[in-house]
Scaffold this motif. Structure first.
Motif, PDB file in Angstrom:
ATOM      1  N   VAL A  33     -19.225  -4.816 -12.151  1.00  0.00           N
ATOM      2  CA  VAL A  33     -18.498  -5.464 -11.059  1.00  0.00           C
ATOM      3  C   VAL A  33     -17.057  -4.961 -11.078  1.00  0.00           C
ATOM      4  N   SER A  34     -16.306  -5.310 -10.025  1.00  0.00           N
ATOM      5  CA  SER A  34     -14.881  -4.988 -10.019  1.00  0.00           C
ATOM      6  C   SER A  34     -14.182  -5.795 -11.108  1.00  0.00           C
ATOM      7  N   GLU A  35     -13.109  -5.230 -11.653  1.00  0.00           N
ATOM      8  CA  GLU A  35     -12.465  -5.853 -12.813  1.00  0.00           C
ATOM      9  C   GLU A  35     -11.764  -7.154 -12.476  1.00  0.00           C
ATOM     10  N   GLY A  36     -11.090  -7.213 -11.329  1.00  0.00           N
ATOM     11  CA  GLY A  36     -10.330  -8.419 -10.995  1.00  0.00           C
ATOM     12  C   GLY A  36      -9.874  -8.409  -9.554  1.00  0.00           C
ATOM     13  N   VAL A  37      -9.123  -9.437  -9.174  1.00  0.00           N
ATOM     14  CA  VAL A  37      -8.744  -9.591  -7.771  1.00  0.00           C
ATOM     15  C   VAL A  37      -7.872  -8.435  -7.296  1.00  0.00           C
ATOM     16  N   SER A  38      -6.998  -7.911  -8.143  1.00  0.00           N
ATOM     17  CA  SER A  38      -6.159  -6.793  -7.708  1.00  0.00           C
ATOM     18  C   SER A  38      -7.000  -5.550  -7.439  1.00  0.00           C
ATOM     19  N   ASN A  39      -8.071  -5.367  -8.219  1.00  0.00           N
ATOM     20  CA  ASN A  39      -8.960  -4.233  -7.986  1.00  0.00           C
ATOM     21  C   ASN A  39      -9.730  -4.404  -6.680  1.00  0.00           C
TER      22      ASN A  39
ATOM     23  N   THR B 160      -4.935 -14.160   2.377  1.00  0.00           N
ATOM     24  CA  THR B 160      -5.022 -14.241   0.916  1.00  0.00           C
ATOM     25  C   THR B 160      -6.216 -15.083   0.479  1.00  0.00           C
ATOM     26  N   ALA B 161      -6.491 -16.150   1.210  1.00  0.00           N
ATOM     27  CA  ALA B 161      -7.613 -17.011   0.853  1.00  0.00           C
ATOM     28  C   ALA B 161      -8.944 -16.260   0.940  1.00  0.00           C
ATOM     29  N   ILE B 162      -9.044 -15.319   1.854  1.00  0.00           N
ATOM     30  CA  ILE B 162     -10.278 -14.538   2.006  1.00  0.00           C
ATOM     31  C   ILE B 162     -10.424 -13.555   0.850  1.00  0.00           C
ATOM     32  N   LEU B 163      -9.339 -12.933   0.458  1.00  0.00           N
ATOM     33  CA  LEU B 163      -9.365 -12.051  -0.708  1.00  0.00           C
ATOM     34  C   LEU B 163      -9.827 -12.826  -1.946  1.00  0.00           C
ATOM     35  N   ASN B 164      -9.261 -14.002  -2.152  1.00  0.00           N
ATOM     36  CA  ASN B 164      -9.626 -14.801  -3.321  1.00  0.00           C
ATOM     37  C   ASN B 164     -11.077 -15.277  -3.252  1.00  0.00           C
ATOM     38  N   ALA B 165     -11.536 -15.629  -2.060  1.00  0.00           N
ATOM     39  CA  ALA B 165     -12.926 -16.057  -1.904  1.00  0.00           C
ATOM     40  C   ALA B 165     -13.882 -14.910  -2.164  1.00  0.00           C
TER      41      ALA B 165
ATOM     42  N   THR C 233      -5.446  -1.655  10.971  1.00  0.00           N
ATOM     43  CA  THR C 233      -4.996  -2.469   9.836  1.00  0.00           C
ATOM     44  C   THR C 233      -6.187  -3.067   9.095  1.00  0.00           C
ATOM     45  N   THR C 234      -7.180  -2.229   8.840  1.00  0.00           N
ATOM     46  CA  THR C 234      -8.436  -2.698   8.258  1.00  0.00           C
ATOM     47  C   THR C 234      -8.869  -1.790   7.121  1.00  0.00           C
ATOM     48  N   GLY C 235      -9.204  -2.411   5.989  1.00  0.00           N
ATOM     49  CA  GLY C 235      -9.673  -1.675   4.830  1.00  0.00           C
ATOM     50  C   GLY C 235     -11.183  -1.596   4.778  1.00  0.00           C
ATOM     51  N   HIS C 236     -11.710  -1.387   3.568  1.00  0.00           N
ATOM     52  CA  HIS C 236     -13.129  -1.079   3.408  1.00  0.00           C
ATOM     53  C   HIS C 236     -14.051  -2.259   3.728  1.00  0.00           C
ATOM     54  N   ALA C 237     -13.654  -3.475   3.364  1.00  0.00           N
ATOM     55  CA  ALA C 237     -14.466  -4.660   3.664  1.00  0.00           C
ATOM     56  C   ALA C 237     -14.230  -5.049   5.113  1.00  0.00           C
ATOM     57  N   THR C 238     -14.860  -4.332   6.013  1.00  0.00           N
ATOM     58  CA  THR C 238     -14.609  -4.460   7.452  1.00  0.00           C
ATOM     59  C   THR C 238     -14.689  -5.903   7.925  1.00  0.00           C
ATOM     60  N   ASN C 239     -15.693  -6.641   7.473  1.00  0.00           N
ATOM     61  CA  ASN C 239     -15.933  -8.000   7.959  1.00  0.00           C
ATOM     62  C   ASN C 239     -14.926  -9.024   7.466  1.00  0.00           C
ATOM     63  N   LEU C 240     -14.117  -8.673   6.487  1.00  0.00           N
ATOM     64  CA  LEU C 240     -13.239  -9.657   5.857  1.00  0.00           C
ATOM     65  C   LEU C 240     -11.778  -9.488   6.245  1.00  0.00           C
ATOM     66  N   HIS C 241     -11.533  -8.714   7.270  1.00  0.00           N
ATOM     67  CA  HIS C 241     -10.174  -8.524   7.762  1.00  0.00           C
ATOM     68  C   HIS C 241      -9.938  -9.323   9.045  1.00  0.00           C
ATOM     69  N   LEU C 242      -8.665  -9.481   9.406  1.00  0.00           N
ATOM     70  CA  LEU C 242      -8.311 -10.230  10.605  1.00  0.00           C
ATOM     71  C   LEU C 242      -8.871  -9.599  11.867  1.00  0.00           C
TER      72      LEU C 242
END
Length: 376
Positions: free
Chosen positions: A251-257, A270-275, A351-360
């Motif tokens: 898995v990914s190491e942590g939230v920053s990763n 931020t809440a979506i990143l943490n979720a 303004t969208t990264g790899h997790a397409t569905n989790l951006h604004l």
């Protein structure tokens, strides 16, 4: 029709649960799927420590890496039956097309990538599909969620995932739960998109249309992005959630990763990143070190590629960079040589990264996807 080369599907149902959702209802079913896949021999043993995993990631991400030539061997047939968790959602008011979407999530997620946030969430793609009058089948890929978790080196590889997706297409063509669908559209994210490419590369027009998200011309994740996600032995990273898994699951190491790899700063909550970090799922060494990206030479149906402009995983952060004279999202057309130019489309949300569905940008992206489907 699905090719006769597909292995037979065991229709025995293990568990069925029906739930009401906004604009429809969903039926959870664990399907035993029998497959025969041409996996690859990987000359690796299950890692004995995180240091071994970190070394593998460092070696494969090197610009001069020859790791794959060292560890990848010949073919290895995988003949097995796996229990795959599925959820078929059907709208209250289906449109006349009787369309069903087969959604394949990527590495680091499970099926919840597609219904993120639950009812009323703007990130819930399932809800957007039901509102459009379409049905959708989401599932936990082999090795994730509530599906089986076999050996992560010898069994959970791309060819096996492709055959499972093929069996699910066959399932959807067979009027599941009494629902008759006139067309099956595949939608993938990241590794899931690569899985769909592998599906139509092998079986041609098995899908009536294909949507690839978090994807670009390379046909998969760039190895040079692996250090950003910090692949860590899952049972080490989170013993409570993953303690029963073998060391071939990571898995990914942590939230920053997770932020580095999946998100673009300024384009998410931020809440979506943490979720997403709290709900993250696994990948396997078999998936990470044996990737497939063969052109779909005989596939002729429509294709829509949707990839964020700042996707680091597949575009190194700039999806407008040129490849053969066009941006690398548009250049994905090269792996679909039989698709007519007017049947190939792209959308690059800002303004969208790899997790397409989790951006604004998700609501706009969902609207573009459903609009594209509506014009088929």
């Amino acid at each position: 029709m699905v090719s006769s080369r597909l292995a037979s599907l065991a229709f025995l149902v293990s568990v069925t649960v029906v739930n009401a959702v906004s604009n429809g209802h969903c039926t959870e079913t664990i399907l035993p799927l029998s497959i025969i896949a041409n996996n690859t021999e990987i000359k690796l043993s299950a890692p004995r420590s995180q240091m071994e995993v970190s070394d593998l990631v460092t070696r494969i991400s090197s610009l001069t890496s020859n790791l794959t030539s060292e560890i990848v061997g010949g073919p290895r047939v995988n003949n097995a039956t796996y229990r795959i968790w599925t959820q078929l959602c059907v709208p209250t008011k289906p449109d006349a097309s009787k369309t069903v979407e087969l959604a394949v999530h990527g590495a680091g997620f499970d099926h919840s990538y597609w219904n993120f946030g639950g009812d009323g969430s703007k990130y819930n793609y399932v809800e957007a599909v039901l509102t459009a009058g379409h049905s959708i089948l989401i599932y936990d890929r082999l090795g994730t969620g509530q599906s089986d978790k076999p050996d992560g080196i010898t069994e959970v590889q791309s060819p096996t995932e492709i055959e499972i997706a093929a069996q699910l297409v066959k399932y959807l063509r067979g009027s599941p739960k009494g629902n008759q669908f006139s067309r099956v559209i595949g939608i993938g994210h990241s590794f899931g998109s690569a899985t769909l490419l592998g599906l139509v590369s092998k079986y041609g027009d098995v899908l009536d249309a294909t949507i690839l998200t978090g994807f670009a011309v390379a046909g998969g994740i760039n190895y040079i992005s692996y250090p950003a996600i910090g692949w860590t032995i899952a049972s080490v990273q989170n013993p409570k959630r993953f303690g029963a898994l073998p060391s071939s699951y990571v898995v990914s190491e942590g939230v920053s990763n997770s932020q580095h790899f999946f998100f673009h700063y300024g384009g998410y909550e931020t809440a979506i990143l943490n979720a997403a970090e709290a709900m993250k799922s696994t990948a396997t060494l078999g998936e990470l070190f044996v990737q497939l990206g063969a052109p779909a030479l005989s596939y002729t149906k429509p294709v829509f590629v949707v990839t964020g402009d700042k996707d680091f995983a597949v575009c190194t952060g700039n999806c407008y960079q040129k490849f053969n004279g066009v941006n690398i999202v548009e250049a994905t057309k090269q792996v679909f040589p039989a698709v007519a130019a007017d049947k190939f489309s792209t959308w690059i949300p800002a303004t969208t990264g790899h997790a397409t569905n989790l951006h604004l940008s998700a609501p706009e992206t969902y609207g573009k996807i459903q609009q594209w489907i509506g014009k088929l």
